[in-house]
Write a protein that holds these residues in place. Structure first.
Motif, PDB file in Angstrom:
ATOM      1  N   UNK A   3       0.421  -1.214   0.020  1.00 27.70           N
ATOM      2  CA  UNK A   3      -0.242  -0.196   0.167  1.00 27.70           C
ATOM      3  C   UNK A   3       0.810   1.174   0.146  1.00 27.70           C
ATOM      4  N   UNK A   4       0.401   2.573  -0.909  1.00 28.94           N
ATOM      5  CA  UNK A   4       1.217   3.224  -0.460  1.00 28.94           C
ATOM      6  C   UNK A   4      -0.127   4.921  -0.102  1.00 28.94           C
ATOM      7  N   UNK A   5       0.291   5.390   1.078  1.00 30.00           N
ATOM      8  CA  UNK A   5      -0.012   7.004   0.474  1.00 30.00           C
ATOM      9  C   UNK A   5       0.752   7.886   0.307  1.00 30.00           C
ATOM     10  N   UNK A   6      -0.463   9.041   0.580  1.00 29.13           N
ATOM     11  CA  UNK A   6       0.045  10.363  -0.034  1.00 29.13           C
ATOM     12  C   UNK A   6      -1.314  11.385   0.359  1.00 29.13           C
ATOM     13  N   UNK A  28       4.656   2.867   1.785  1.00 28.20           N
ATOM     14  CA  UNK A  28       5.914   3.824   1.825  1.00 28.20           C
ATOM     15  C   UNK A  28       4.575   4.360   1.766  1.00 28.20           C
ATOM     16  N   UNK A  29       4.671   5.939   2.040  1.00 30.21           N
ATOM     17  CA  UNK A  29       4.436   6.758   2.312  1.00 30.21           C
ATOM     18  C   UNK A  29       5.722   8.237   1.445  1.00 30.21           C
ATOM     19  N   UNK A  30       4.622   9.037   1.030  1.00 34.15           N
ATOM     20  CA  UNK A  30       5.374  10.303   1.055  1.00 34.15           C
ATOM     21  C   UNK A  30       5.773  11.592   1.446  1.00 34.15           C
ATOM     22  N   UNK A  31       7.082  11.947   1.423  1.00 33.06           N
ATOM     23  CA  UNK A  31       7.280  12.510   2.597  1.00 33.06           C
ATOM     24  C   UNK A  31       6.977  13.810   2.317  1.00 33.06           C
ATOM     25  N   UNK A  50      10.288  10.139  -2.196  1.00 31.26           N
ATOM     26  CA  UNK A  50      10.840  11.714  -2.471  1.00 31.26           C
ATOM     27  C   UNK A  50       9.502  12.253  -2.886  1.00 31.26           C
ATOM     28  N   UNK A  51       8.469  11.334  -3.933  1.00 32.41           N
ATOM     29  CA  UNK A  51       7.911  11.803  -5.121  1.00 32.41           C
ATOM     30  C   UNK A  51       6.317  10.893  -5.035  1.00 32.41           C
ATOM     31  N   UNK A  52       5.328  11.165  -5.802  1.00 32.72           N
ATOM     32  CA  UNK A  52       4.472  10.409  -5.769  1.00 32.72           C
ATOM     33  C   UNK A  52       4.488   9.152  -7.392  1.00 32.72           C
ATOM     34  N   UNK A  53       6.343   9.564  -8.049  1.00 27.86           N
ATOM     35  CA  UNK A  53       6.377   8.843  -9.075  1.00 27.86           C
ATOM     36  C   UNK A  53       6.653   7.201  -7.783  1.00 27.86           C
ATOM     37  N   UNK A  54       7.579   7.872  -6.928  1.00 28.63           N
ATOM     38  CA  UNK A  54       8.213   6.477  -6.026  1.00 28.63           C
ATOM     39  C   UNK A  54       7.970   5.600  -5.168  1.00 28.63           C
ATOM     40  N   UNK A  55       6.188   6.235  -4.727  1.00 27.06           N
ATOM     41  CA  UNK A  55       5.208   5.396  -4.651  1.00 27.06           C
ATOM     42  C   UNK A  55       4.433   4.943  -5.299  1.00 27.06           C
ATOM     43  N   UNK A  56       4.250   5.203  -6.365  1.00 30.92           N
ATOM     44  CA  UNK A  56       3.582   4.475  -6.933  1.00 30.92           C
ATOM     45  C   UNK A  56       3.772   3.156  -7.791  1.00 30.92           C
ATOM     46  N   UNK A  57       5.336   3.192  -7.720  1.00 29.10           N
ATOM     47  CA  UNK A  57       6.372   2.193  -8.222  1.00 29.10           C
ATOM     48  C   UNK A  57       6.246   1.002  -8.073  1.00 29.10           C
ATOM     49  N   UNK A  58       6.348   1.321  -6.495  1.00 27.82           N
ATOM     50  CA  UNK A  58       6.148   0.409  -5.178  1.00 27.82           C
ATOM     51  C   UNK A  58       5.055  -0.418  -4.378  1.00 27.82           C
ATOM     52  N   UNK A  59       3.893  -0.323  -5.125  1.00 29.48           N
ATOM     53  CA  UNK A  59       2.508  -0.108  -4.618  1.00 29.48           C
ATOM     54  C   UNK A  59       1.510  -0.150  -5.541  1.00 29.48           C
ATOM     55  N   UNK A  60       0.161  -1.275  -4.970  1.00 28.24           N
ATOM     56  CA  UNK A  60      -0.878  -2.020  -5.910  1.00 28.24           C
ATOM     57  C   UNK A  60      -1.838  -1.144  -5.385  1.00 28.24           C
ATOM     58  N   UNK A  61      -1.869  -0.672  -4.600  1.00 31.69           N
ATOM     59  CA  UNK A  61      -3.085   0.315  -3.824  1.00 31.69           C
ATOM     60  C   UNK A  61      -2.426   1.426  -3.441  1.00 31.69           C
ATOM     61  N   UNK A  86       2.993   3.933 -12.692  1.00 31.60           N
ATOM     62  CA  UNK A  86       1.774   3.180 -11.868  1.00 31.60           C
ATOM     63  C   UNK A  86       1.846   2.291 -12.121  1.00 31.60           C
ATOM     64  N   UNK A  87       1.942   0.869 -11.257  1.00 23.67           N
ATOM     65  CA  UNK A  87       1.983  -0.082 -12.278  1.00 23.67           C
ATOM     66  C   UNK A  87       0.540  -1.095 -12.095  1.00 23.67           C
ATOM     67  N   UNK A  88       1.191  -1.742 -13.644  1.00 26.22           N
ATOM     68  CA  UNK A  88      -0.021  -2.618 -13.796  1.00 26.22           C
ATOM     69  C   UNK A  88      -1.066  -3.018 -13.140  1.00 26.22           C
ATOM     70  N   UNK A  89      -2.555  -2.621 -13.241  1.00 29.49           N
ATOM     71  CA  UNK A  89      -3.812  -3.260 -12.192  1.00 29.49           C
ATOM     72  C   UNK A  89      -3.599  -2.317 -11.074  1.00 29.49           C
ATOM     73  N   UNK A  90      -2.475  -1.660 -10.432  1.00 32.29           N
ATOM     74  CA  UNK A  90      -3.117  -0.938  -9.106  1.00 32.29           C
ATOM     75  C   UNK A  90      -3.671   0.119  -9.268  1.00 32.29           C
ATOM     76  N   UNK A  91      -4.652   0.087  -8.052  1.00 29.76           N
ATOM     77  CA  UNK A  91      -6.496   0.682  -7.800  1.00 29.76           C
ATOM     78  C   UNK A  91      -5.376   2.063  -6.890  1.00 29.76           C
ATOM     79  N   UNK A  92      -6.044   3.395  -7.394  1.00 35.86           N
ATOM     80  CA  UNK A  92      -6.178   4.341  -6.824  1.00 35.86           C
ATOM     81  C   UNK A  92      -6.802   4.694  -6.394  1.00 35.86           C
ATOM     82  N   UNK A  93      -7.011   5.529  -4.442  1.00 38.87           N
ATOM     83  CA  UNK A  93      -8.126   5.280  -3.553  1.00 38.87           C
ATOM     84  C   UNK A  93      -8.179   6.466  -3.260  1.00 38.87           C
ATOM     85  N   UNK A  94      -9.040   7.560  -3.708  1.00 37.59           N
ATOM     86  CA  UNK A  94      -9.488   8.853  -3.228  1.00 37.59           C
ATOM     87  C   UNK A  94     -10.093   9.104  -2.096  1.00 37.59           C
ATOM     88  N   UNK A  95      -9.199   9.273  -1.647  1.00 38.21           N
ATOM     89  CA  UNK A  95     -10.289   9.605   0.307  1.00 38.21           C
ATOM     90  C   UNK A  95     -10.248  11.012   0.411  1.00 38.21           C
TER      91      UNK A  95
END
Length: 293
Positions: A3-6, A28-31, A50-61, A86-95
């Motif tokens: 899971x990634x969180x921003x 993983x979280x955005x610092x 360090x960046x949203x892209x770094x969070x995306x590269x390691x996260x399924x959600x 973004x990973x293929x098939x990853x889901x962005x959940x906008x809270x």
């Protein structure tokens, strides 16, 4: 799932700690300087990026818990944004609390990058985030929502599928209009009562015993009677932003905004006076005849 969180702010911090401690997921979280202190999140195993892209590269959600539409758009579609890695098939959940139109545009960007999108704004407070008992209003495809339910279960009490993509944010704005509208009206009445030297406990008891009984009264009563603002750590500036979003959404739909205009104007006064960082219960003092008295 990883899971990634921003957005590890007042709400996101509680989400992050429960994803780790209750859900047992890697995180993983955005610092970011806007985060709450992240020592606990790091101690639980959270990894800063360090960046949203770094969070995306390691996260399924990837969970977004930021202020509003401009921030969501920058995080998803901006330079170094989620859509670039973004990973293929990853889901962005906008809270976040955002405009439905933003949701639809950002979902298109995420789908073009090979992922899926759910809008799932929250209807409870930072206390519930800390306890892992948030409620979510989820819009989007049911099968996509089902894929991320195990993650959402780690920080929620209930997740309601409220309709198509964008309906989560539409209903959140409707909800916040009613909730913030009630509290703004109550704060103005409480200020008038205080200026007239009405006993604050008597004021609360009279409302609680009649038509004024409400969640708004429950949340503002500790401040009215004891000056305790901590029951609702929600900034006046964010309340104004949400009402502004409601007005934009309503105007786009051709709906009336007579009362919303008044609520927005009332909230604009303390924001323009430099008190946007006050919590909503403090409107009771800010609306008084002599706010500094």
């Amino acid at each position: 799932m990883h899971v990634g969180i921003i957005g590890v702010g007042l709400m996101g911090h509680g989400i992050a700690r429960n994803v780790l401690s209750r859900g047992g997921f890697g995180l993983s979280f955005l610092d970011h300087p806007g985060n709450q202190p992240t020592d606990e999140i790091r101690d639980l195993g959270g990894t800063p990026c360090a960046t949203p892209a770094e969070v995306a590269a390691v996260s399924d959600v990837v969970i977004l818990c930021v202020t509003g539409s401009p921030q969501v758009e920058a995080i998803v579609a901006g330079e170094g944004g989620l859509a670039t890695a973004l990973r293929a098939g990853a889901v962005v959940v906008d809270c976040s609390t955002s405009l439905p139109e933003t949701t639809l545009r950002m979902a298109d960007a995420v789908r073009a990058a090979g992922g899926d999108y759910i809008d799932a704004p929250m209807t409870r407070t930072a206390k519930h985030a800390h306890e892992g008992t948030l409620n979510l209003l989820a819009g989007g495809a049911a099968e996509v929502l089902d894929r991320v339910r195990p993650v959402l279960a780690s920080f929620t009490e209930r997740v309601d599928h409220v309709g198509a993509l964008g309906h989560g944010h539409r209903l959140k704005l409707l909800h916040n209009y009613v909730s913030v509208g009630f509290m703004t009206l109550l704060a103005e009445a409480a200020a008038q009562a205080a200026d007239a030297d009405v006993d604050p406990q008597v004021f609360v008891d009279v409302l609680a015993g009649g038509g004024g009984a409400s969640a708004a009264l429950d949340r503002l009563a500790p401040y009215i009677t004891q000056g305790d603002r901590e029951g609702l750590p929600f900034f006046v500036s964010n309340a104004q932003k949400d009402i502004g979003y409601y007005r934009v959404m309503s105007e786009a739909a051709g709906a009336r905004t007579t009362i919303a205009d008044g609520v927005h104007a009332a909230l604009a006064q303390p924001v323009e006076a430099g008190r946007g960082d006050a919590y909503v219960p403090e409107l009771v003092s800010l609306f008084r005849r002599d706010p500094e008295g």
